[in-house]
Design a protein around this motif. Structure first.
Motif: not given
Length: 336
Positions: A308-316
């Motif tokens: 997903p696009q924001y994985t690097y700042i949202d690895e939950g």
């Protein structure tokens, strides 16, 4: 700011927290006694939680919250948790905290810990990029509960993600919601495992700054844990591989020689550059325009799955649920 003023702020915060604590202890009763929560919130009770920092006695749900852990921002937002202060600069742009006036304490490189103290939190949700500041925050806020539920090294990654959400559900009186998220994650894992053919080789990459870099099985940032959780067969192993946030510098020729059947991709720029309004070249363009990769099976068959696009700042956990479902979708389609 002068040291004297900073100490005054810290002392005031600690004094306020102590006064609240003494008021709460005015009568005797069991430690898990239910008390009345403010209007519009769930009934509050004292619970015991164990995090990476030890055991915590928390009135759940807490009223004054500071949020510092990237893995939990979207979770808290989806649960409607109000956050007094947090690492807003590190949050994905679609979260309410970016617009609702939440105090921004800055990022992990130069955080303003003074603003955390000023928020007078009951609970600080720390972790991931802010783990390095845990001891300092605990010293500044001796009456607050500093909780760190980051996945622990050497532990099963999937179990750690589920532990984080489960304990957060207890802290914020969202246990039913947390259970559903864990069930969704387990279902996504089961789907991806069922769709995957172990005879097919898989390779992970990270794209950053216009470069295609190798993400090692297990260790590679974000992508690496997928190999262990789903039981994927690595197409390439490299001695001395790392957890570097931009991946390891392995030539595209080496990647091509490995000839993976599937490529899993973390587009770091899709999170960082896009979140800062900067232009960048998307991972799909980098991979499909690389001359060295044109004869790779994964590229020829378009068997590439992007996180997903924001994985690097949202690895939950919910990010991985979405990713594993995307893997299952792609592999099921390839079998059809």
């Amino acid at each position: 700011m002068s040291l004297r003023r900073f100490k005054t702020i810290a002392a005031a915060a600690a004094s306020g927290a102590l006064a609240l604590s003494l008021a709460a202890c005015g009568g005797s009763g069991p430690t898990t006694a239910t008390s009345t929560a403010p209007s519009g919130s769930a009934s509050a009770s004292t619970i015991e939680v164990e995090s990476n920092l030890g055991k915590h006695s928390i009135t759940a749900p807490p009223q004054n919250v500071v949020a510092l852990d990237n893995r939990t921002f979207s979770l808290l937002d989806s649960w409607g948790v109000k956050v007094k202060a947090g690492a807003v600069k590190l949050m994905r742009p679609d979260l309410s905290y970016k617009k609702d006036g939440t105090t921004d304490i800055g990022n992990h490189r130069e955080p303003n810990l003074e603003l955390i103290v000023a928020a007078q939190p009951d609970v600080v949700i720390s972790g991931q990029r802010f783990t390095q500041f845990n001891d300092e925050i605990k010293k500044l806020l001796p009456n607050a509960q500093v909780v760190d539920l980051s996945p622990r090294d050497g532990e099963d990654f999937a179990a750690e993600l589920k532990r984080q959400v489960t304990e957060m559900g207890r802290i914020f009186a969202k246990e039913a919601e947390a259970t559903k998220l864990v069930e969704d994650f387990d279902a996504a894992v089961a789907r991806a495992k069922a769709a995957y053919d172990p005879g097919q080789k898989v390779l992970g990459v990270i794209t950053s700054g216009g470069e295609i870099n190798f993400a090692a099985p297990t260790q590679g940032r974000s992508v690496g844990p997928a190999f262990d959780v789903l039981g994927l067969t690595p197409a390439l192993k490299v001695d001395g591989s790392s957890t570097n946030h931009e991946g390891d510098d392995v030539s595209v020729e080496a990647i091509a020689d490995a000839n993976p059947d599937w490529i899993l991709v973390l587009d770091r720029d899709a999170a960082v550059a896009a979140n800062n309004g900067e232009t960048y070249k998307p991972a799909n363009e980098l991979l499909k325009s690389s001359a060295a990769l044109q004869n790779v099976t994964a590229v020829k068959k378009d068997q590439i799955v992007y996180m997903p696009q924001y994985t690097y700042i949202d690895e939950g956990l919910t990010t991985y649920t979405e990713f594993f479902n995307a893997i299952a979708d792609a592999m099921e389609k390839a079998k059809a």
